[in-house]
Write an enzyme that holds these catalytic residues in place. Structure first.
Site, short mmCIF file in Angstrom:
data_model
loop_
_atom_site.label_atom_id
_atom_site.label_comp_id
_atom_site.label_asym_id
_atom_site.label_seq_id
_atom_site.Cartn_x
_atom_site.Cartn_y
_atom_site.Cartn_z
N ARG A 69 7.81 -23.30 -8.26
CA ARG A 69 8.60 -23.37 -7.02
C ARG A 69 9.69 -24.44 -7.16
O ARG A 69 10.82 -24.26 -6.71
CB ARG A 69 7.66 -23.70 -5.86
CG ARG A 69 8.14 -23.25 -4.51
CD ARG A 69 7.13 -23.60 -3.44
NE ARG A 69 6.07 -22.63 -3.29
CZ ARG A 69 6.16 -21.47 -2.64
NH1 ARG A 69 7.29 -21.11 -2.09
NH2 ARG A 69 5.13 -20.68 -2.52
N ARG A 103 11.11 -17.22 1.50
CA ARG A 103 10.53 -18.16 0.55
C ARG A 103 10.24 -19.47 1.27
O ARG A 103 11.04 -19.91 2.12
CB ARG A 103 11.50 -18.46 -0.60
CG ARG A 103 11.90 -17.28 -1.43
CD ARG A 103 10.78 -16.71 -2.26
NE ARG A 103 10.13 -17.69 -3.12
CZ ARG A 103 8.92 -17.52 -3.65
NH1 ARG A 103 8.22 -16.42 -3.40
NH2 ARG A 103 8.40 -18.43 -4.42
N HIS A 121 13.55 -17.66 13.47
CA HIS A 121 12.16 -17.19 13.39
C HIS A 121 11.91 -16.25 14.55
O HIS A 121 12.27 -16.55 15.69
CB HIS A 121 11.22 -18.40 13.45
CG HIS A 121 9.78 -18.00 13.31
ND1 HIS A 121 9.24 -17.63 12.09
CD2 HIS A 121 8.79 -17.88 14.22
CE1 HIS A 121 7.97 -17.31 12.27
NE2 HIS A 121 7.67 -17.45 13.55
N THR A 153 12.54 -28.33 8.77
CA THR A 153 11.86 -29.52 8.25
C THR A 153 10.86 -29.04 7.21
O THR A 153 10.74 -27.84 6.96
CB THR A 153 11.12 -30.26 9.38
OG1 THR A 153 10.11 -29.38 9.89
CG2 THR A 153 12.06 -30.66 10.50
N GLU A 155 7.79 -28.88 7.48
CA GLU A 155 6.69 -28.12 8.09
C GLU A 155 7.21 -26.72 8.45
O GLU A 155 8.25 -26.60 9.12
CB GLU A 155 6.21 -28.85 9.35
CG GLU A 155 4.78 -28.53 9.69
CD GLU A 155 4.33 -29.28 10.93
OE1 GLU A 155 3.40 -28.81 11.58
OE2 GLU A 155 4.92 -30.34 11.24
N ASP A 157 8.40 -23.43 9.94
CA ASP A 157 8.77 -22.95 11.28
C ASP A 157 8.65 -24.04 12.35
O ASP A 157 8.26 -23.76 13.49
CB ASP A 157 7.95 -21.71 11.65
CG ASP A 157 8.22 -20.55 10.71
OD1 ASP A 157 9.36 -20.43 10.23
OD2 ASP A 157 7.30 -19.77 10.45
N THR A 184 17.64 -7.50 18.20
CA THR A 184 18.94 -7.39 18.90
C THR A 184 19.33 -8.74 19.49
O THR A 184 20.52 -9.08 19.54
CB THR A 184 18.91 -6.34 20.04
OG1 THR A 184 17.93 -6.73 20.99
CG2 THR A 184 18.59 -4.95 19.51
C1 GRF Z 1 14.35 -11.36 11.26
O1 GRF Z 1 13.49 -10.91 12.26
C2 GRF Z 1 14.15 -12.83 11.03
O2 GRF Z 1 13.93 -13.54 12.19
C3 GRF Z 1 12.91 -12.80 10.17
O3 GRF Z 1 13.11 -11.73 9.29
C4 GRF Z 1 13.97 -10.78 9.90
C5 GRF Z 1 15.15 -10.64 9.00
O4 GRF Z 1 16.02 -9.64 9.39
N1 GRF Z 1 12.66 -14.06 9.55
P1 GRF Z 1 17.43 -9.50 8.69
O5 GRF Z 1 17.23 -9.59 7.18
O6 GRF Z 1 18.34 -10.57 9.20
O7 GRF Z 1 17.90 -8.11 9.05
#
Ligand code: GRF
Length: 201
Positions: A69, A103, A121, A153, A155, A157, A184
């Site tokens: 990593r 990742r 997220h 950060t 941690e 999310d 959306t």
């Molecule tokens: C989104 O829901 C994002 O929040 C999540 O993965 C999805 C990615 O969608 N982490 P995209 O690749 O932007 O279409």
């Protein structure tokens, strides 16, 4: 120019929403900012097609080609700094935007971009950090779900919340129907949050 580098792993619809907003709201002239490059850890990420069509610089770094990593993140940093440094006064990207980049990043990576690293997220953080957010929200009987733009950060999310959107969870929702409704809203709040950061707000 303030250079934005966007990291993706898949569809790239959030990346596309940011690129479109940059064009529509003329970030180049109004904010002195541009999307400089799109970087993916997957060669077949659908979002790369859109990025290439929009003549953005793209790069693919396959994490499986690196022994650790740390090695992957070091190569990723070098590539982001190379692409994000081009044509910028600071010689480095102003903002690194994680948009469906699947990742987990090392503490060294997060420290390198401290204050310049944001993520979206698909939940109302701090609820449902991690994966399978939509199914977990349905299983818990949540009446509302949503998405969160936050600073990154070490941690997973966590980090300061910059913007959020709320959607209802409807009777009969599946993870897929809820995800589509949330997405959306992601396309509204992510460009908005990035624009606010670039404006210094
Ligand atoms: C989104 O829901 C994002 O929040 C999540 O993965 C999805 C990615 O969608 N982490 P995209 O690749 O932007 O279409």
């Amino acid at each position: 120019m303030k250079n934005i580098v966007i990291l993706i792993s898949g569809g790239g619809s959030n990346m596309a929403a940011i690129v479109k907003q940059a064009e529509k709201a003329d970030w180049a002239h109004r904010l002195g900012a541009r999307v400089a490059a799109v970087v993916s850890n997957k060669a077949d990420a659908q979002g790369l097609v859109f990025a290439r069509e929009h003549r953005l610089a793209t790069a693919v770094l396959d994490h499986k080609a690196y022994p650790s990593r740390d090695a992957f993140d070091a190569a990723l940093m070098a590539e982001i700094d190379r692409l994000g440094g081009a044509g910028s006064m600071a010689g480095q990207p102003a903002l690194v935007v994680l948009a469906g980049f699947m990742r987990i990043l090392t503490p060294g990576f997060v420290a390198h971009y401290a204050g310049r690293l944001v993520n979206i997220h698909p939940s109302l953080l701090p609820a449902f950090a991690g994966l399978n957010t939509h199914q977990r929200a349905i299983d818990e009987g949540c009446k509302f779900a949503g998405a969160t733009v936050h600073r990154v950060t070490t941690e997973l999310d966590h980090g300061q919340i910059l913007d959020q959107a709320v959607v209802p969870v409807l009777p009969g929702d599946t993870a897929a129907t809820l995800a589509a409704r949330v997405l959306t809203q992601e396309h509204i709040i992510y460009p908005r949050a990035v624009e606010r950061l670039l404006s210094g707000g």
